[in-house]
Design a protein around this motif. Structure first.
Motif, PDB file in Angstrom:
ATOM      1  N   ALA A 113       3.469  -9.790   3.828  1.00 28.01           N
ATOM      2  CA  ALA A 113       2.556 -10.442   2.883  1.00 28.01           C
ATOM      3  C   ALA A 113       2.385  -9.600   1.628  1.00 28.01           C
ATOM      4  CB  ALA A 113       1.200 -10.675   3.532  1.00 28.01           C
ATOM      5  N   SER A 114       2.568  -8.290   1.765  1.00 27.71           N
ATOM      6  CA  SER A 114       2.351  -7.395   0.632  1.00 27.71           C
ATOM      7  C   SER A 114       3.077  -6.077   0.889  1.00 27.71           C
ATOM      8  CB  SER A 114       0.857  -7.119   0.450  1.00 27.71           C
ATOM      9  OG  SER A 114       0.435  -6.161   1.393  1.00 27.71           O
ATOM     10  N   GLU A 115       2.987  -5.221  -0.105  1.00 26.29           N
ATOM     11  CA  GLU A 115       3.562  -3.869  -0.025  1.00 26.29           C
ATOM     12  C   GLU A 115       3.040  -3.081   1.185  1.00 26.29           C
ATOM     13  OE1 GLU A 115       4.646  -1.852  -3.413  1.00 26.29           O
ATOM     14  OE2 GLU A 115       5.686  -0.858  -1.750  1.00 26.29           O
ATOM     15  N   THR A 116       1.781  -3.380   1.591  1.00 24.31           N
ATOM     16  CA  THR A 116       1.174  -2.612   2.692  1.00 24.31           C
ATOM     17  C   THR A 116       1.488  -3.189   4.073  1.00 24.31           C
ATOM     18  OG1 THR A 116      -0.887  -3.890   2.573  1.00 24.31           O
ATOM     19  CG2 THR A 116      -0.795  -1.860   1.260  1.00 24.31           C
ATOM     20  N   SER A 117       2.118  -4.353   4.128  1.00 24.23           N
ATOM     21  CA  SER A 117       2.400  -4.977   5.432  1.00 24.23           C
ATOM     22  C   SER A 117       3.227  -4.054   6.313  1.00 24.23           C
ATOM     23  CB  SER A 117       3.189  -6.277   5.239  1.00 24.23           C
ATOM     24  OG  SER A 117       2.403  -7.250   4.613  1.00 24.23           O
ATOM     25  N   ILE A 118       2.849  -3.969   7.587  1.00 25.06           N
ATOM     26  CA  ILE A 118       3.649  -3.181   8.534  1.00 25.06           C
ATOM     27  C   ILE A 118       5.064  -3.775   8.601  1.00 25.06           C
ATOM     28  CG2 ILE A 118       3.827  -2.421  10.937  1.00 25.06           C
ATOM     29  CD1 ILE A 118       0.729  -2.653  11.096  1.00 25.06           C
ATOM     30  N   ALA A 119       5.145  -5.108   8.508  1.00 26.67           N
ATOM     31  CA  ALA A 119       6.456  -5.774   8.561  1.00 26.67           C
ATOM     32  C   ALA A 119       7.359  -5.355   7.402  1.00 26.67           C
ATOM     33  CB  ALA A 119       6.271  -7.286   8.559  1.00 26.67           C
ATOM     34  N   TRP A 120       6.767  -5.010   6.266  1.00 22.69           N
ATOM     35  CA  TRP A 120       7.578  -4.583   5.114  1.00 22.69           C
ATOM     36  C   TRP A 120       8.159  -3.190   5.386  1.00 22.69           C
ATOM     37  CZ3 TRP A 120      10.606  -6.344   1.802  1.00 22.69           C
ATOM     38  CH2 TRP A 120      10.950  -5.656   0.640  1.00 22.69           C
ATOM     39  N   ALA A 121       7.335  -2.316   5.968  1.00 21.62           N
ATOM     40  CA  ALA A 121       7.845  -0.979   6.324  1.00 21.62           C
ATOM     41  C   ALA A 121       8.972  -1.109   7.354  1.00 21.62           C
ATOM     42  CB  ALA A 121       6.708  -0.114   6.884  1.00 21.62           C
ATOM     43  N   ILE A 122       8.794  -2.001   8.320  1.00 25.65           N
ATOM     44  CA  ILE A 122       9.854  -2.203   9.334  1.00 25.65           C
ATOM     45  C   ILE A 122      11.125  -2.717   8.648  1.00 25.65           C
ATOM     46  CG2 ILE A 122      10.527  -3.582  11.346  1.00 25.65           C
ATOM     47  CD1 ILE A 122       7.572  -3.498  12.245  1.00 25.65           C
ATOM     48  N   SER A 123      10.966  -3.649   7.719  1.00 25.51           N
ATOM     49  CA  SER A 123      12.139  -4.191   7.003  1.00 25.51           C
ATOM     50  C   SER A 123      12.889  -3.065   6.293  1.00 25.51           C
ATOM     51  CB  SER A 123      11.708  -5.235   5.964  1.00 25.51           C
ATOM     52  OG  SER A 123      11.005  -6.275   6.576  1.00 25.51           O
TER      53      SER A 123
END
Ligand code: NAD
Length: 270
Positions: free
Chosen positions: A22-32
């Motif tokens: 959803a945003s820069e802080t999303s855990i999913a973004w770090a995983i990506s």
């Protein structure tokens, strides 16, 4: 006899589907980002209301091969999302959680049936929905990962109905592991310590929880997105080939202490 053990995680040629950026802080973004660092290509599924954030987040990266809107509250949207994908995939990340503010803001004894159903469908049943529809696009021995929280197994003030939903989510991980294990697929959950994200900002008293955990956990700090993402990389790769149906804690050790760790003032001096 000479032999070599290769321990590098190389996901070159592998393809991941990630729900929950959803945003820069999303855990999913770090995983990506960590999956991409290991060589994987990423297809994102995001909620319509975050479209502009997703577009600005992804405009300068080269590891995204697809982006599609999908609301997991609706079975036909999840079905259509998977039906419109090209080719086969190796990993699926479910990083989705939601409970209506009306439920989070009051003690659980006042939670309505409607809010209970919403929290359960979006935060727990959506995992079953995603696994079911993903089956047709997976390569053999694929891996699923979801994200849960300590509130599933212990009372954390303010977490309320989300604790009930996460308990169901963890049970889904165990149950689904049996179904999909027949096809060689695995599924695990990471129970993350608290991290300041958009979703977390809806949990009443979240800053107090962060402050407390920082002193109470054995590592005397809070987890960050990268801590979770590194374990995700392990659980989604072949290095964890024998692990399925598990909830793995990435919480700087908090779940293993009964009282705040800094009650013990003894320190090792060098
Ligand atoms: N941040 C924490 O402290 C923490 C701790 C433990 C577990 N988790 C879990 O990690 C996961 C990711 O959360 P986050 O903290 O990165 O926050 P986040 O707000 O970045 O991510 C939550 C995601 O859920 C998605 N979502 C909500 N309802 C949806 C719907 N109907 N359809 C599709 N997507 C929907 C949102 O679009 C968002 O991308 C959640 O399951 C959360 O419960 C977070």
């Amino acid at each position: 006899m000479a032999y070599e053990i290769q321990i590098m995680i190389d996901l070159t040629g592998k393809r991941a589907i990630v729900f929950g950026v959803a945003s820069e802080t999303s855990i999913a973004w770090a995983i990506s980002k960590w999956l991409a660092k290991a060589g994987a290509k990423i297809t994102l599924s995001y909620q319509k209301r975050f479209r502009s954030r997703i577009y600005s987040l992804t405009k300068d990266v080269d590891f995204i091969e697809g982006m599609h809107e999908c609301d997991v509250a609706y079975d036909d949207q999840v079905r259509d999302f998977f039906a419109n994908l090209d080719g086969k995939f190796d990993m699926v990340v479910h990083a989705i959680g939601y409970a209506p503010a009306t439920a989070l803001s009051k003690p659980i004894i006042y939670t309505s049936e409607e809010d209970f159903n919403t929290a359960m469908v979006i935060s727990a049943y959506s995992l079953q929905r995603i696994v079911r529809h993903a089956m047709r696009v997976l390569n053999p021995n694929s891996a699923f990962l979801t994200l849960t929280y300590l509130g599933a197994v212990r009372v954390v003030p303010g977490y309320r109905i989300m604790g009930v939903a996460k308990a169901a989510l963890e049970a889904f991980v165990r149950e689904l592991s049996v179904n999909i294990g027949l096809a060689g697929h695995r599924i695990n959950a990471i129970s993350s310590g608290p991290i300041k994200t958009l979703a977390a900002s809806h949990v009443p008293g979240f800053d107090n929880i962060l402050e407390y955990m920082q002193h109470a956990s054995p590592l005397r700090r809070n987890v960050v997105q990268d801590d979770v993402a590194k374990t995700a990389l392990f659980l989604l790769s072949d290095l964890s080939s024998g692990i399925t149906g598990q909830t793995i804690y990435v919480d700087t050790g908090f779940s293993s202490v009964a009282l705040p760790a800094d009650i013990d003032k003894l320190k090792f001096e060098d």
